[in-house]
Design an enzyme around this catalytic site. Sequence first.
Site, short mmCIF file in Angstrom:
data_model
loop_
_atom_site.label_atom_id
_atom_site.label_comp_id
_atom_site.label_asym_id
_atom_site.label_seq_id
_atom_site.Cartn_x
_atom_site.Cartn_y
_atom_site.Cartn_z
N ASP A 71 0.81 -1.21 0.00
CA ASP A 71 0.00 0.00 0.00
C ASP A 71 0.85 1.26 0.00
O ASP A 71 0.42 2.31 -0.47
CB ASP A 71 -0.93 -0.01 1.22
CG ASP A 71 -1.79 1.23 1.30
OD1 ASP A 71 -2.63 1.43 0.41
OD2 ASP A 71 -1.61 2.02 2.26
N MET B 29 -6.87 6.49 3.46
CA MET B 29 -7.05 7.56 2.48
C MET B 29 -5.87 7.70 1.53
O MET B 29 -5.86 8.58 0.67
CB MET B 29 -7.27 8.89 3.21
CG MET B 29 -8.52 8.95 4.06
SD MET B 29 -10.03 8.80 3.07
CE MET B 29 -9.91 10.27 2.06
N ARG B 30 -4.86 6.83 1.67
CA ARG B 30 -3.69 6.98 0.83
C ARG B 30 -4.03 6.78 -0.65
O ARG B 30 -3.51 7.47 -1.53
CB ARG B 30 -2.60 6.00 1.25
CG ARG B 30 -1.31 6.15 0.45
CD ARG B 30 -0.19 5.27 0.97
NE ARG B 30 0.35 5.77 2.22
CZ ARG B 30 0.28 5.13 3.37
NH1 ARG B 30 -0.31 3.95 3.42
NH2 ARG B 30 0.79 5.64 4.46
N ALA B 31 -4.93 5.84 -0.93
CA ALA B 31 -5.30 5.59 -2.33
C ALA B 31 -5.94 6.81 -2.96
O ALA B 31 -5.66 7.14 -4.13
CB ALA B 31 -6.25 4.40 -2.40
N VAL C 261 -3.16 9.29 -3.76
CA VAL C 261 -2.32 8.84 -4.88
C VAL C 261 -3.07 8.99 -6.19
O VAL C 261 -2.50 9.43 -7.20
CB VAL C 261 -1.88 7.38 -4.66
CG1 VAL C 261 -1.20 6.84 -5.92
CG2 VAL C 261 -0.94 7.28 -3.48
#
Length: 639
Positions: A175, A256-258, A261
């Site tokens: 991830d 919330m990283r996706a 990105v």
Amino acid sequence: MQGNGSGPEPGYPFSAIVGQDQLRLSLILCAVHPGIGGVLVRGEKGTAKSTVVRALATLLPAVQDAEGSRPAKLVELPVGATEDRVVGSIDLEKVLRDGERAFQPGLLAAAHRGVLYVDEVNLLHDHLVDVLLDAAAMGRVHVERDGVSHSHPAQFVLVGTMNPEEGELRPQLLDRFGLAVEVTASREVEVRMNVVRRRMDYERDPYAFATAFRDEDAAVAEQILAARKILDDVVLSDKELRRIAALCASFDVDGMRADLVLARTASAHAAWRGAGEVAEEDVRVAAELALPHRRRRDPFDEPGIDDKQLDEAMRDAAEQADQHPDPEPDPDGGGGAPLPDRAEDTESSETSRPHEDRSAQPRPSGAGGDKQAGTPGAQFRARLIELPGVGEGAPGRRSRSRSTHGRSVRPTAERNRSLHLIGTLFAAAEHQVVRGRTSGRLRLEPSDLRGAIKEGREGNLIVFVVDASGSMAARDRLSAVTGAVLSLLRDAYQRRDKVAVITVRGTAAETVLPPTSSVDVAVTRLRTMKTGGKSPLAQGFVKARELVLRERVRDPLRRALVVALTDGRATGGVDPVGRARIAAGRIASDKIASVVVDCESGMVRLGLAAEFAAALGGGYVALSDLSAEQVTAVVRAAA
């Protein structure tokens, strides 16, 4: 090899690479926007992964620093690098010579505004992967160690390549990579011919070959530079941001990283196209590159998204994007969107998620011969099975070991990569009078230096001997056993072990999986193994012993553990139980650690598994006691 140029041999041109469009695009987008977080390249051997990455560095804009303009660097991080080499540490030579504390930068500092390349990143120590990804995400390196506090910028394009057959990265680390790309060799004859022809032309005359593609590479470099200049001005509208949020929600990704990105990647793609605003096509490209590896919640899940799933998710996201923005929250009433008031709405929203598969139904496993293992039983968090003593094997998370990282336990006069500062000072203190010191700085000599013996954890070789005979398949017992093996395999994956699987059934034992770090391959083999027939347990023990002894020659520092899952009811031939005891005794005489998982159930129990555990000189645990809720199991060493 001919050459008409001077200086070092030119690298393979970026524009000369045939195919691998997704890989080239992902690298370009990270070059446009390093904040994306880097690229993980997964693929089989011989697919030009390293060639593409090395070619990228020549396309990056020149770096302006205190010494003037210089080309961007490609810094390669070796798999065996220490943390000091990666992040930097105290300059020991300067400390001992001048008595001044000084910081010696590491590889992350050298990669600033360039490319940091890690080949076989899946074999890199996990704590180093965490350090790399933190630096790539923050753009800075903070070092607090050895009495030194230091911070420096480290903005680079992080690229990791790996062959999944050699083991996977943990989902948590997957991830952290911004983008991930699967690369395979083309099956089209014309493409393969073109690849071979260009490679041979390059090897014949690298200078002429590079010159032929110089203009194309220069055009790509100019486009990257132009995209960087307009990136901050690219508009990400609420409509497209809503589309991004809806996509991430529909695939149920963690955190919330996706979302971040996807937003950065879509903006970079718009800038690469020369557009001033993010469009739906930019979001689609970003989703193809940033979402597949984030769906892998379990170590044994297959990464990836098929086109049909993505099309469906894009349609749902388009409906969300075309809606009007949500109303502002009512300051008096607490605000927020209303909760669904119909059961049908909730059920519909659950069943519309594209990542779920509700078609798989449990299938009973049979007791007859030559049947599939069937659906595995319930899985659980397995208790720790730890080898005794202290080893020196590959870093992992199972058994105690002496290593180059971990906690310092004592000093040693032998030189190693780690300095034991207190031990060094004590060694020097004994000689200060002889050296004529009455005041001032401590007088140090090279003989005072003491290395640090550190204790950490190692990964082991776990050899599973799975009894797949008819007695095990009876009464769906094998379903529970396969569930237990899957739980142990998940535990091996998390503890960075190598695994091998031997099945016992019919008239022989079979090595269905030689030692490998790819635990998910073991799961695939286990789910398709045959069951039924007799139980030649002696042959299973013989094959396990031979396998461990072979691996001792190849990797003498990696300690092995044999895990036998059986009810102990050996059958076939003359005195099958007696022959199995003899084979088990040979494992014990070779000081191979072992544990027997007793799979016997029912009203009548013979207790043979416990007898085999005693013959092996190892541990014993009942199948029902294998969960982590029980007390930690420690394997006994053979005397």
